[in-house]
Design a protein around this motif. Structure first.
Motif, PDB file in Angstrom:
ATOM      1  N   VAL A   1     -65.410 -41.519   3.015  1.00 48.68           N
ATOM      2  CA  VAL A   1     -64.586 -40.855   4.016  1.00 48.68           C
ATOM      3  C   VAL A   1     -64.159 -41.827   5.116  1.00 48.68           C
ATOM      4  CG1 VAL A   1     -66.541 -40.089   5.426  1.00 48.68           C
ATOM      5  CG2 VAL A   1     -64.415 -38.774   5.428  1.00 48.68           C
ATOM      6  N   SER A   2     -64.959 -42.869   5.371  1.00 49.44           N
ATOM      7  CA  SER A   2     -64.612 -43.854   6.397  1.00 49.44           C
ATOM      8  C   SER A   2     -63.432 -44.731   5.990  1.00 49.44           C
ATOM      9  CB  SER A   2     -65.823 -44.739   6.704  1.00 49.44           C
ATOM     10  OG  SER A   2     -66.220 -45.489   5.562  1.00 49.44           O
TER      11      SER A   2
ATOM     12  N   LYS B   1     -57.422 -46.511   6.324  1.00 46.77           N
ATOM     13  CA  LYS B   1     -57.472 -47.953   6.099  1.00 46.77           C
ATOM     14  C   LYS B   1     -56.914 -48.285   4.723  1.00 46.77           C
ATOM     15  CE  LYS B   1     -61.843 -48.033   8.656  1.00 46.77           C
ATOM     16  NZ  LYS B   1     -63.306 -48.277   8.552  1.00 46.77           N
ATOM     17  N   LYS B   2     -56.390 -49.482   4.582  1.00 36.96           N
ATOM     18  CA  LYS B   2     -55.952 -50.009   3.286  1.00 36.96           C
ATOM     19  C   LYS B   2     -55.022 -49.054   2.538  1.00 36.96           C
ATOM     20  CE  LYS B   2     -59.900 -53.078   2.584  1.00 36.96           C
ATOM     21  NZ  LYS B   2     -60.427 -52.970   3.942  1.00 36.96           N
ATOM     22  N   GLY B   3     -54.142 -48.388   3.281  1.00 34.75           N
ATOM     23  CA  GLY B   3     -53.118 -47.544   2.668  1.00 34.75           C
ATOM     24  C   GLY B   3     -53.591 -46.189   2.213  1.00 34.75           C
TER      25      GLY B   3
ATOM     26  N   ALA C   1     -59.122 -33.202  13.909  1.00 33.61           N
ATOM     27  CA  ALA C   1     -58.297 -33.181  12.702  1.00 33.61           C
ATOM     28  C   ALA C   1     -57.651 -34.551  12.536  1.00 33.61           C
ATOM     29  CB  ALA C   1     -57.246 -32.084  12.782  1.00 33.61           C
ATOM     30  N   SER C   2     -58.474 -35.558  12.344  1.00 32.43           N
ATOM     31  CA  SER C   2     -57.982 -36.935  12.293  1.00 32.43           C
ATOM     32  C   SER C   2     -57.086 -37.186  11.089  1.00 32.43           C
ATOM     33  CB  SER C   2     -59.151 -37.915  12.287  1.00 32.43           C
ATOM     34  OG  SER C   2     -60.044 -37.637  11.210  1.00 32.43           O
ATOM     35  N   GLY C   3     -57.293 -36.427   9.998  1.00 25.09           N
ATOM     36  CA  GLY C   3     -56.476 -36.629   8.810  1.00 25.09           C
ATOM     37  C   GLY C   3     -55.002 -36.377   9.052  1.00 25.09           C
TER      38      GLY C   3
END
Length: 465
Positions: free
Chosen positions: A167-168, A172-174, A188-190
């Protein structure tokens, strides 16, 4: 109640008339308006004046909605809501944050502001269920006895279905996932990550050709259709719409691929056919059926799929992942779960009455139940009405009057400005208004974008919808 529809009947509808209809019906459409259950927005039986201790576990959509409804159907009951979250999220709004049309804080409210009067709110977590003694155990308040228990804990996201993905890694990385949130913390960071992800795809495509993958897991997901939302909106954004109105059409430089472990896109056959027809219009979109993402190499940006017993490799520049879902760990060993089969580990309830078969004073609602119906706000509203009336009847010593018909609804965004309002049950389509639910329409987009959040917080959370 199923409503027949004919597009020819709607051809003469003026835009003003359609907007008027949308305004009148928006509240109902949030969760299914006029189906066999939801036609009864008031109690279908008299409220019970009997006293009882009713405990409701969970402060999400299901928990607060059913709390408001049971408060009405059992006005003399002592109702306790156990929920750890200070902030309540309107999770359906996360896609619109990603699309650049909502701000993240627009989807948040303080939980205590949504809890009805004369309901005791315990900001705590349940640590164990003891249905044989009619008690729940909490972290800070000890044992809580009940006469009736409603379990509305929702589900948990699980990204471990893809080897090499944590999940971390999201952001990152696309890699992105519009689903990612923390309902206990009100984050709701997504949605924010996905908005930046879409912008980055557009920017990179201006310079060079890009490969964008979308991957769905086996089994049920929350908000069926959200990965399709992201696929459709990403492609429309590449066309120059949405966040990039009147921008250059870059679709010829971007290859979008959605992998599905099965042969279908959607549980309803009618909606499935309509979605496949929509996708045929996009020359740069490929649907990889019977492809299950198994592993990713984040550093080299390679996805490994299982297909017909073989391993298939695909390189990518960007990847959107739909999480699998699992029941909360607190259900383990509770004696309330399905013991075998497809829904093993989920809360066991009768598919019609929503009562646990071993402990009939225990009800379940929402994403936590082991049913084939979609995990959606529409399903929750229907289920809340069933529980509202059935608890009142049981308190009065009567037979339960209401049954759940498996209704669910998902507003699938097929582009900026169009939504396919997929309303269905296991028996077939269940449209609220006489419009073909398999056809994307601007009216559903306007309703979903501009009216639904207000209806959600102002009506559904109050038990008035």
């Amino acid at each position: 109640m199923k409503i027949s529809y004919k597009d020819s009947e709607m051809k003469k509808m003026e835009r003003r008339d359609a907007l008027k209809m949308m305004g009148l019906g928006s509240a109902a459409l949030l969760a299914g308006g006029t189906t066999s259950v939801s036609a009864k927005t008031k109690l279908s039986t008299f409220a019970s004046r009997k006293e009882a201790d009713i405990v409701i576990v969970g402060g999400g959509t299901a928990g607060i909605t059913v709390t408001a409804r049971v408060r009405r159907s059992a006005p003399n009951a002592r109702i306790t809501l156990i929920a750890p979250n200070d902030v309540h999220l309107y999770q359906s709004g996360q896609v619109y944050v990603a699309a650049g049309l909502y701000r993240e804080f627009d989807n948040k409210r303080q939980t205590k502001e949504l809890v009805p009067d004369n309901v005791t709110l315990l900001q705590d977590k349940v640590t164990h269920f003891s249905p044989e003694t009619n008690k729940v155990h909490t972290g800070k308040h000890g044992e809580i006895p009940y006469d009736y228990l409603i379990v509305a804990l929702g589900c948990e996201y699980d990204y471990s279905w893809v080897e090499g993905l944590d999940v971390s890694d999201i952001g990152k990385k696309g890699i992105a996932s519009v689903y990612l949130n923390d309902v206990n913390e009100g984050l709701a960071s997504g949605a924010i990550i996905s908005r930046m992800w879409l912008k980055t795809i557009r920017r990179h495509t201006q310079r060079s050709e890009q490969k964008v993958l979308f991957a769905d897991p086996d089994g049920p997901v929350k908000g069926e259709g959200a990965s399709l939302d992201m696929l459709f909106l990403a492609n429309d954004m590449l066309k120059g719409n949405g966040m990039y109105k009147k921008g250059k059409d870059l679709r010829s430089k971007a290859a979008l691929t959605l992998s599905r472990p099965g042969k279908d896109l959607f549980p309803s056959p009618e909606i499935d056919r309509a979605l496949k027809k929509e996708l045929q219009k996009a020359e740069n979109i490929t649907i990889a059926y019977e492809h299950r993402l198994v592993r990713i190499d984040k550093e080299r940006r390679i996805a490994f799929y299982s297909h017909e017993g073989q391993t298939v490799e695909k390189t990518y520049d960007f990847l959107h992942v739909t999480p699998a879902v699992k029941p909360p760990d607190v259900l383990k060993g509770s004696g309330l779960t399905v013991e075998k089969g497809e829904y093993e580990g989920w809360l066991e309830v009768d598919e019609k009455t929503l009562q646990n078969p071993r402990y009939p004073n225990v009800f379940g609602i929402g994403d936590i139940v082991g049913l084939s119906s979609g995990k959606s706000g529409g399903a929750i509203r229907e289920q809340a009405i069933v529980i509202q009336d059935n608890i009142a009847a049981i308190l009065e010593g009567k037979a339960v009057p209401m049954t759940y018909n498996g209704y669910s609804v998902h507003p699938i965004k097929t582009r900026y400005g169009r939504v396919m309002l997929a309303e269905y049950t296991p028996q077939g389509l269940e449209p609220t208004f006489p419009l073909d639910p398999a056809k994307p329409r601007w009216i559903w987009w306007e309703m979903d974008l501009h009216l639904m959040r207000t209806a959600y917080f102002g009506l559904m959370m109050r038990g008035m919808l």
